[in-house]
Design a protein around this motif. Structure first.
Motif, PDB file in Angstrom:
ATOM      1  N   GLY A 120     -33.416 -19.239 -51.848  1.00  0.00           N
ATOM      2  CA  GLY A 120     -32.444 -20.256 -52.211  1.00  0.00           C
ATOM      3  C   GLY A 120     -32.306 -20.523 -53.696  1.00  0.00           C
ATOM      4  O   GLY A 120     -33.234 -20.320 -54.492  1.00  0.00           O
ATOM      5  N   VAL A 121     -31.113 -21.009 -54.054  1.00  0.00           N
ATOM      6  CA  VAL A 121     -30.839 -21.488 -55.398  1.00  0.00           C
ATOM      7  C   VAL A 121     -31.356 -22.918 -55.485  1.00  0.00           C
ATOM      8  O   VAL A 121     -30.989 -23.776 -54.676  1.00  0.00           O
ATOM      9  N   LYS A 122     -32.216 -23.202 -56.472  1.00  0.00           N
ATOM     10  CA  LYS A 122     -32.836 -24.514 -56.570  1.00  0.00           C
ATOM     11  C   LYS A 122     -32.005 -25.444 -57.432  1.00  0.00           C
ATOM     12  O   LYS A 122     -31.507 -25.054 -58.492  1.00  0.00           O
ATOM     13  N   VAL A 123     -31.856 -26.681 -56.979  1.00  0.00           N
ATOM     14  CA  VAL A 123     -31.130 -27.695 -57.737  1.00  0.00           C
ATOM     15  C   VAL A 123     -32.134 -28.417 -58.636  1.00  0.00           C
ATOM     16  O   VAL A 123     -32.958 -29.205 -58.161  1.00  0.00           O
ATOM     17  N   PHE A 157     -31.572 -19.722 -60.417  1.00  0.00           N
ATOM     18  CA  PHE A 157     -31.322 -18.573 -59.552  1.00  0.00           C
ATOM     19  C   PHE A 157     -32.559 -17.677 -59.532  1.00  0.00           C
ATOM     20  O   PHE A 157     -32.901 -17.061 -60.539  1.00  0.00           O
ATOM     21  N   PRO A 158     -33.248 -17.535 -58.394  1.00  0.00           N
ATOM     22  CA  PRO A 158     -34.404 -16.640 -58.316  1.00  0.00           C
ATOM     23  C   PRO A 158     -34.006 -15.184 -58.085  1.00  0.00           C
ATOM     24  O   PRO A 158     -34.868 -14.315 -58.037  1.00  0.00           O
ATOM     25  N   PHE A 159     -32.724 -14.927 -57.918  1.00  0.00           N
ATOM     26  CA  PHE A 159     -32.234 -13.573 -57.668  1.00  0.00           C
ATOM     27  C   PHE A 159     -30.981 -13.342 -58.521  1.00  0.00           C
ATOM     28  O   PHE A 159     -30.340 -14.290 -58.981  1.00  0.00           O
ATOM     29  N   GLU A 160     -30.653 -12.079 -58.722  1.00  0.00           N
ATOM     30  CA  GLU A 160     -29.421 -11.772 -59.462  1.00  0.00           C
ATOM     31  C   GLU A 160     -28.222 -12.111 -58.575  1.00  0.00           C
ATOM     32  O   GLU A 160     -28.214 -11.831 -57.375  1.00  0.00           O
ATOM     33  N   ALA A 161     -27.220 -12.721 -59.177  1.00  0.00           N
ATOM     34  CA  ALA A 161     -26.068 -13.169 -58.401  1.00  0.00           C
ATOM     35  C   ALA A 161     -24.799 -13.029 -59.219  1.00  0.00           C
ATOM     36  O   ALA A 161     -24.834 -12.840 -60.436  1.00  0.00           O
ATOM     37  N   VAL A 162     -23.674 -13.110 -58.517  1.00  0.00           N
ATOM     38  CA  VAL A 162     -22.369 -13.182 -59.166  1.00  0.00           C
ATOM     39  C   VAL A 162     -21.757 -14.521 -58.785  1.00  0.00           C
ATOM     40  O   VAL A 162     -21.734 -14.886 -57.604  1.00  0.00           O
ATOM     41  N   ILE A 163     -21.304 -15.246 -59.794  1.00  0.00           N
ATOM     42  CA  ILE A 163     -20.695 -16.554 -59.545  1.00  0.00           C
ATOM     43  C   ILE A 163     -19.310 -16.593 -60.177  1.00  0.00           C
ATOM     44  O   ILE A 163     -18.946 -15.731 -60.985  1.00  0.00           O
ATOM     45  N   VAL A 190     -25.121 -13.386 -63.044  1.00  0.00           N
ATOM     46  CA  VAL A 190     -26.248 -14.252 -63.382  1.00  0.00           C
ATOM     47  C   VAL A 190     -27.534 -13.496 -63.071  1.00  0.00           C
ATOM     48  O   VAL A 190     -27.742 -13.047 -61.940  1.00  0.00           O
ATOM     49  N   LEU A 191     -28.417 -13.339 -64.054  1.00  0.00           N
ATOM     50  CA  LEU A 191     -29.654 -12.589 -63.874  1.00  0.00           C
ATOM     51  C   LEU A 191     -30.689 -13.430 -63.146  1.00  0.00           C
ATOM     52  O   LEU A 191     -30.671 -14.661 -63.195  1.00  0.00           O
ATOM     53  N   ALA A 192     -31.619 -12.756 -62.467  1.00  0.00           N
ATOM     54  CA  ALA A 192     -32.706 -13.445 -61.775  1.00  0.00           C
ATOM     55  C   ALA A 192     -33.495 -14.270 -62.777  1.00  0.00           C
ATOM     56  O   ALA A 192     -33.802 -13.811 -63.880  1.00  0.00           O
ATOM     57  N   GLY A 193     -33.835 -15.499 -62.419  1.00  0.00           N
ATOM     58  CA  GLY A 193     -34.582 -16.385 -63.300  1.00  0.00           C
ATOM     59  C   GLY A 193     -33.705 -17.254 -64.181  1.00  0.00           C
ATOM     60  O   GLY A 193     -34.213 -18.111 -64.907  1.00  0.00           O
ATOM     61  N   THR A 194     -32.388 -17.064 -64.107  1.00  0.00           N
ATOM     62  CA  THR A 194     -31.468 -17.830 -64.948  1.00  0.00           C
ATOM     63  C   THR A 194     -31.413 -19.290 -64.508  1.00  0.00           C
ATOM     64  O   THR A 194     -31.400 -19.603 -63.323  1.00  0.00           O
ATOM     65  N   ARG A 195     -31.387 -20.175 -65.505  1.00  0.00           N
ATOM     66  CA  ARG A 195     -31.099 -21.585 -65.263  1.00  0.00           C
ATOM     67  C   ARG A 195     -29.682 -21.852 -65.751  1.00  0.00           C
ATOM     68  O   ARG A 195     -29.414 -21.805 -66.954  1.00  0.00           O
ATOM     69  N   LEU A 196     -28.808 -22.100 -64.810  1.00  0.00           N
ATOM     70  CA  LEU A 196     -27.395 -22.308 -65.125  1.00  0.00           C
ATOM     71  C   LEU A 196     -27.135 -23.798 -65.239  1.00  0.00           C
ATOM     72  O   LEU A 196     -27.290 -24.544 -64.276  1.00  0.00           O
ATOM     73  N   LYS A 197     -26.737 -24.240 -66.437  1.00  0.00           N
ATOM     74  CA  LYS A 197     -26.461 -25.653 -66.668  1.00  0.00           C
ATOM     75  C   LYS A 197     -24.983 -25.821 -66.984  1.00  0.00           C
ATOM     76  O   LYS A 197     -24.487 -25.315 -67.985  1.00  0.00           O
ATOM     77  N   LEU A 198     -24.264 -26.552 -66.104  1.00  0.00           N
ATOM     78  CA  LEU A 198     -22.834 -26.714 -66.320  1.00  0.00           C
ATOM     79  C   LEU A 198     -22.507 -27.807 -67.333  1.00  0.00           C
ATOM     80  O   LEU A 198     -21.538 -27.701 -68.072  1.00  0.00           O
TER      81      LEU A 198
END
Length: 566
Positions: free
Chosen positions: A261-264, A324-330, A348-356
């Motif tokens: 899962g993607v963690k909030v 994101f614990p896994f590579e993803a496309v958003i 989005v690479l694995a381990g990325t913290r995406l902050k909007l």
């Protein structure tokens, strides 16, 4: 029967000018006849007091000489005049509802007694002895408007509505009584409470009561009733997500085919899981819900190879921080956020913290993740309805520590491209929003179109509230509540318009001055407090032609997007 348009995707058939047994008979009979006809393109049939409203998808009507509205209107008139349309119709069921009156369960019982000039015990006796009939279901899922209240018990609504009325509360408002199936705000005088669940989405028919049913209240001992079991918070009816792309072969992703899962990390101001909503349940008082800007959600999903109706995130003003614990496309669409390109796929690479962060323009952004968010589907939809506690993550907004499960996908993305801005709505902080006339348009003259309105901070997913020169109605007659829809422009007594949005109630009694056309509803969804708008009138034919033109453009866009994945 008077047939009129309710915006560009619904038709209301008026079946009487007063509420009573004969009108109720006609409403039930005609609603049943329309439902049985299974007319192509029809999505909902909503009976209410003295009308039946039929919602439809204009795009599902075959091209021809008639407009979708004209075609459906003709079909409804044919049904109305067909044999049996007004013949004998069996009465509704009789349902007994136990009520614990007074005390903490009925805080307004003494107020009602004082207004009626009788003891509280007599109020209980009169209320329980009366025979009631359900004239409409609305306001909230499963909420019954009951006729038959003794005239002596008619009392005005509260001057200031309560912010939260407990589920199961039995109230009186004017000449009607009813039961609050869920905890919601409300302005009726509360005289008791029941432990019976009037709404439960896990049932085959989620609303316990239907229009035409007869209700008998039964006074029970003054013990605290157990809270009604609504079954709305943790229900999971279909733990799956749609196929990766509309029109493309493929299986549904089952729960076993998921990613970590993607963690909030931070939830933002208001972030919820949404799809395109739950149609087909308005007759039970269930709002459409879904994305406030459905076009932005559709495009976000297409950009990452999902179906248009896949579950994604709706972000309001201040976005979340996600890990994101896994590579993803958003893809992020709708409102714009700093440092994140909009309207294009982003790896989005694995381990990325995406902050909007805080949106730089617009009000609501949509974050789609390739594969789609996997969550429970309530009444066929993953959309979150906050007031009812339905869908999404336990029926609520995201919190810190939540984990979003995402379905795996094997689709590979071609990068370095984005949607041409000419395809997008003309988002603006001061748009001109096109509307078609409402049922009470003539009662306000042209004032609606001569005023610039400002969006107030009281706006939410139920409605965008506006302030400006107060609109004065030239008619004081009481209106019979009818169906409403996202886009309906209601005018309450203070004269300040409300544009109903995705979570709006299903029926309403305020005058309907206009309806925002489907093509321009995204413009309203993206307005933030302080923004302004003006209304401009178009014909119904223009509204539907604009919708057809947009859908043709989107079909071409989708065909091109499918080629981007392999």
């Amino acid at each position: 029967m008077r047939v009129s348009a309710l915006g560009d995707n619904a038709v209301t058939a008026g079946l009487g000018d007063e509420i009573g047994p004969k009108t109720l008979h006609r409403v039930r009979a005609f609603a049943a006849k329309v439902a049985a006809a299974r007319l192509p393109g029809v999505t909902d049939v909503v009976p209410a007091f003295a009308s039946v409203t039929v919602f439809y998808d204009p795009a599902k009507f075959a091209a021809g000489n008639e407009s979708p509205y004209a075609c459906l209107r003709r079909q409804l008139l044919t049904l109305a005049h067909a044999p049996g349309a007004d013949g004998h119709f069996a009465g509704g069921r009789e349902v007994a509802i136990p009520v614990c009156y007074g005390g903490a369960n009925g805080p307004d019982l003494e107020t009602v007694a004082a207004h009626a000039g009788i003891p509280a015990a007599e109020v209980i006796r009169m209320h329980a002895d009366a025979a009631y009939v359900v004239h409409a279901i609305g306001f909230a899922p499963g909420f019954p408007y009951l006729g038959g209240l003794p005239e002596k018990l008619h009392v005005p609504r509260l001057a200031t509505p309560r912010a939260a009325v407990p589920a199961g509360s039995v109230g009186i408002g004017g000449g009607q009584t009813g039961v609050y199936p869920l905890e919601t705000p409300g302005g009726w005088q509360v005289i008791g409470r029941t432990s019976l669940a009037l709404f439960d989405p896990s049932r085959a028919e989620p609303s316990l009561l239907h229009v035409g049913d007869r209700v008998k209240f039964q006074a029970v001992a003054s013990s605290q009733p157990r809270p009604p079991k609504t079954g709305t918070r943790h229900l999971i009816s279909d733990m799956s997500v749609p196929s990766p792309a509309e029109g493309a072969p493929g299986e549904r992703h089952l729960i076993s085919d998921i990613q970590t899962g993607v963690k909030v990390l931070r939830p933002g101001m208001l972030t919820t899981v949404q799809d395109l909503g739950r149609s087909g349940h308005r007759a039970a008082g269930v709002p459409l819900s879904g994305a406030a800007d459905p076009l932005a959600l559709r495009l976000a999903n297409w950009l990452v190879g999902n179906s248009a109706d896949a579950a994604a995130l709706e972000v309001t003003l201040i976005g979340p921080e996600l890990e994101f614990p896994f590579e993803a496309v958003i893809a992020v669409t709708g409102a714009r956020f700093p440092g994140i390109p909009g309207w294009q796929p982003v790896r989005v690479l694995a381990g990325t913290r995406l902050k909007l962060g805080a949106a730089t323009s617009g009000c609501r952004g949509y974050v789609a993740i390739a594969g789609g968010i996997v969550t429970g589907r309530v009444l066929g939809s993953a959309s979150t309805y906050l007031r009812g506690g339905l869908g999404g993550v336990e029926g609520r907004a995201l919190r810190e520590g939540d984990v979003l499960v995402v379905a795996k996908t094997t689709r590979v993305l071609e990068e370095h491209w984005r949607i041409d801005g000419r395809v997008l709505p003309a988002y603006s902080a001061s748009p001109v929003v096109r509307v078609v006339r409402g049922a009470q348009a003539d009662e306000f003259g042209r004032a609606l179109f001569a005023t610039e309105f400002k969006v107030t901070p009281r706006s939410d997913r139920m409605g965008v509230r506006l302030s400006g020169a107060a609109l004065k109605r030239n008619n004081s007659r009481e209106l019979i509540s009818t169906a409403v829809s996202p886009g309906t422009v209601q005018i309450p007594p203070d004269g300040q318009p409300i544009v109903l949005m995705a979570d709006a109630q299903t029926i309403g009694g305020y005058p309907q001055a206009a309806h925002v056309i489907t093509v321009d509803l995204p413009l309203v969804a993206q307005l933030r407090p302080g923004d302004t708008l003006r209304f401009s009138e178009v014909s119904l034919d223009e509204a539907q032609n604009l919708l057809f033109a947009r859908e043709r453009t989107l079909a071409l866009l989708h065909e091109g997007l499918v080629q981007k994945f392999h």
